[in-house]
Design an enzyme around this catalytic site. Sequence first.
Site, short mmCIF file in Angstrom:
data_model
loop_
_atom_site.label_atom_id
_atom_site.label_comp_id
_atom_site.label_asym_id
_atom_site.label_seq_id
_atom_site.Cartn_x
_atom_site.Cartn_y
_atom_site.Cartn_z
N LYS A 177 53.43 15.88 8.15
CA LYS A 177 52.06 16.16 7.83
C LYS A 177 51.99 17.69 7.93
CE LYS A 177 47.47 16.98 8.82
NZ LYS A 177 47.70 17.98 8.07
N GLU A 235 54.50 20.76 21.26
CA GLU A 235 54.41 22.18 21.51
C GLU A 235 53.18 22.74 21.15
OE1 GLU A 235 54.46 25.59 21.35
OE2 GLU A 235 55.95 25.62 19.51
N LEU A 236 52.44 23.14 22.34
CA LEU A 236 51.07 23.64 22.36
C LEU A 236 51.23 25.10 22.43
CD1 LEU A 236 49.95 20.52 24.35
CD2 LEU A 236 50.10 20.76 21.78
N GLY A 267 50.88 22.55 17.54
CA GLY A 267 49.52 22.94 17.31
C GLY A 267 48.74 23.34 18.52
N GLY A 268 47.49 23.10 18.42
CA GLY A 268 46.64 23.45 19.60
C GLY A 268 46.57 22.50 20.57
N GLU A 305 43.38 30.65 24.89
CA GLU A 305 44.21 31.05 23.92
C GLU A 305 43.49 31.81 22.90
OE1 GLU A 305 46.59 28.35 21.54
OE2 GLU A 305 48.43 29.59 22.03
N CYS A 324 52.32 31.05 19.31
CA CYS A 324 52.14 30.23 20.78
C CYS A 324 52.84 31.12 21.73
CB CYS A 324 52.73 29.03 20.41
SG CYS A 324 54.32 29.21 20.04
N TRP A 384 50.16 26.12 10.87
CA TRP A 384 50.08 27.16 9.67
C TRP A 384 51.02 28.45 10.14
CZ3 TRP A 384 47.39 30.84 12.17
CH2 TRP A 384 46.47 30.40 13.12
N ASN A 385 51.15 28.61 11.33
CA ASN A 385 51.72 30.17 11.48
C ASN A 385 53.31 30.21 11.12
OD1 ASN A 385 52.06 28.27 13.54
ND2 ASN A 385 51.93 29.69 15.20
O1 TXE Z 1 45.39 23.86 15.10
P1 TXE Z 1 45.48 22.22 15.09
P2 TXE Z 1 44.17 24.73 14.70
C1 TXE Z 1 46.21 26.78 18.62
C2 TXE Z 1 45.64 28.14 18.60
C3 TXE Z 1 44.51 27.98 17.56
C4 TXE Z 1 44.18 26.49 17.71
C5 TXE Z 1 43.45 25.77 16.54
O2 TXE Z 1 45.05 28.65 19.77
O3 TXE Z 1 43.42 28.75 17.68
O4 TXE Z 1 45.47 25.95 18.06
O5 TXE Z 1 44.20 25.72 15.34
C6 TXE Z 1 46.85 18.71 12.57
N1 TXE Z 1 45.15 14.18 14.35
N2 TXE Z 1 47.39 26.75 17.65
O6 TXE Z 1 42.78 23.96 14.26
O7 TXE Z 1 44.22 21.59 14.96
C7 TXE Z 1 46.48 19.94 11.56
O8 TXE Z 1 46.08 19.47 10.20
C8 TXE Z 1 46.43 14.46 14.09
C9 TXE Z 1 48.81 27.00 18.33
O9 TXE Z 1 44.67 25.12 13.20
O10 TXE Z 1 46.18 22.03 16.34
C10 TXE Z 1 47.85 20.76 11.55
O11 TXE Z 1 48.79 20.00 10.75
N3 TXE Z 1 46.59 15.90 13.68
C11 TXE Z 1 49.82 26.60 17.60
C12 TXE Z 1 48.18 20.35 12.90
O12 TXE Z 1 47.39 19.46 13.57
C13 TXE Z 1 45.62 16.71 13.54
C14 TXE Z 1 49.79 26.60 16.06
C15 TXE Z 1 47.82 21.72 13.87
O13 TXE Z 1 46.30 22.00 13.91
C16 TXE Z 1 44.20 16.24 13.90
C17 TXE Z 1 48.40 26.53 15.66
C18 TXE Z 1 44.11 15.17 14.49
N4 TXE Z 1 43.02 14.52 15.12
C19 TXE Z 1 47.20 26.71 16.35
N5 TXE Z 1 43.44 17.68 13.98
C20 TXE Z 1 51.29 26.81 18.24
N6 TXE Z 1 51.51 26.08 19.26
O14 TXE Z 1 51.86 27.55 17.66
C21 TXE Z 1 44.09 18.46 13.44
N7 TXE Z 1 45.59 18.04 13.17
#
Ligand code: TXE
Length: 504
Positions: free
Chosen positions: A182, A258-259, A236-237, A393, A292, A158-159
């Site tokens: 997605k 990219e985490l 994502g995370g 983080e 990130c 979402w960022n």
């Molecule tokens: O991220 P998620 P969240 C980090 C940051 C944050 C933490 C959690 O520390 O506090 O992650 O954030 C999809 N199978 N970053 O919960 O869950 C989800 O719908 C497949 C760093 O928002 O990683 C979304 O589209 N997909 C980061 C995507 O994964 C799944 C940016 C990212 O969400 C899933 C964001 C599953 N089981 C958060 N569960 C960066 N690297 O910039 C969720 N998703």
Amino acid sequence: MLDRPTTLKDYQTYIDGTWCNAASGKKFQTFDPYTGEPWALIPECDARDVDRACEAAYRAFDTGPWPAMTQTARGRLLRRIAGLIEKHAEHLAEVEVRDNGKLISEMLAQLKYLPEWYYYYGGLADKIHGQVVPVDRPDIFGYTLKEPVGVCAFITPWNSPLMLVGWKLAPALAAGCTAVIKPSEFTTASLLEFIKLVIEPAELPRGVVNVVSGYGAVVGEPLVTHPKVAKVAFTGGTVTGARVNELAAKSFKKVSLELGGKSPNIVFDDCVLDDAVAGAISGIFAATGQTCIAGSRLLLQDTIHEPFVEKLIAMARTAKLGDPGLVETQVGPVTTPPQYQKILSYIDIAKAEGARCVLGGGPAPKEEGGGKYFVKPTIFTGVNNRMRIAQEEVFGPVLSVIKFRDEEEAVAIANDIAYGLGAGVWTQSVRRATTMARRIRAGTVWVNTYRAVSFLMPFGGYKASGIGRENGAEAVEAYLQTKSVWINNAPGGGNPFVMRTATS
Ligand code: TXE
């Protein structure tokens, strides 16, 4: 000022070149983080929609106009996409602000820069080719082909929604792949607007780009495991990234991840102090720390610790909180309610660990320009690198200040972390800059600057910060596979029971 109509906007999703509702018929609300109010309805897809989208993407990859198109024509299409983004950058940025609450100045800068990705990979599209290989046999004409991997699943956060889609989609289309995207359930709207304003008018063949909107595991897991998906690119995370990696491994899909990060921003006493102070601020308070590459660990040489912290607090104190839709705002709300809770809980953890809170340290109320999901820019000093506030983080406007003595100790602290996404170094010494750049284990090192990205520069993480690189020419390799072709020009065959080597 951002236009905030009060009627809910009703979106459909986009599969196989058609706008449609989810198979479930259900929709969920997406919220404006600044007002805390719902502003749009998004289709709640599930495994059935994922299946339809993946089948459509596979058909588009395998048959019809897309695989028949020349690479030059694909490049032209990408450049058309770039031109359409230019035309709609402002509108797309406003939708992103409405959905993720980040500053209009930040989102507009991203959207105005985004066309460069499509121009760059559009230009690269017809420079992708294999090689003639001088195989060690005189009668063989050998060459390689670079072929697209197939259907790519993109899972994005979402960022920076459209920018992070672009980092994946532009090289994938240049390679000849098709995509099922997605987006985060918190920020789907800008992608659907992008499809309507950019992808549709660009006249990409049907099924080349598809969107499955919905919740993380419900949509993400069937997408990652779908048999027609050849490659998964995820931002994502770390916890979700590990799950995606594990699921994708079962069917040998190619994966790039990219985490997160816990990047050190390292300030030496030979720096230009005011530049480094501004660099420290931009590292952690820009984008409300929700990036990130946040420079969330500020490593300060002990000789300048006190004057630097003083200047830092003075500058951070002036940060203007408020409506992210106004250009003068500097710190906006946190994007999601769980993220808001997470940030506050880390502030409590830091206090309990004995770190000293010298600025902020809690929610920012309305009277101070804040509101429902606002956190005050927060600085902790006296942080030890083994504390949780230094190791985990936070993804918010919370800075940990850690002292170091010399270069050796700075390197040791910088690398004593599970992550390795970015690092900043502030010094006027070329020797020190190049030494630090070599010794820090991170995918990017910025010297006397911070948080700079470009379509030309590879981006990605060491260690737990990910797998693979986005941006730059090498990123397209993640969407290609190599085929080797052997053409025999000699009659007869030799012994059929022995492998054909140079000596048999
Ligand atoms: O991220 P998620 P969240 C980090 C940051 C944050 C933490 C959690 O520390 O506090 O992650 O954030 C999809 N199978 N970053 O919960 O869950 C989800 O719908 C497949 C760093 O928002 O990683 C979304 O589209 N997909 C980061 C995507 O994964 C799944 C940016 C990212 O969400 C899933 C964001 C599953 N089981 C958060 N569960 C960066 N690297 O910039 C969720 N998703």
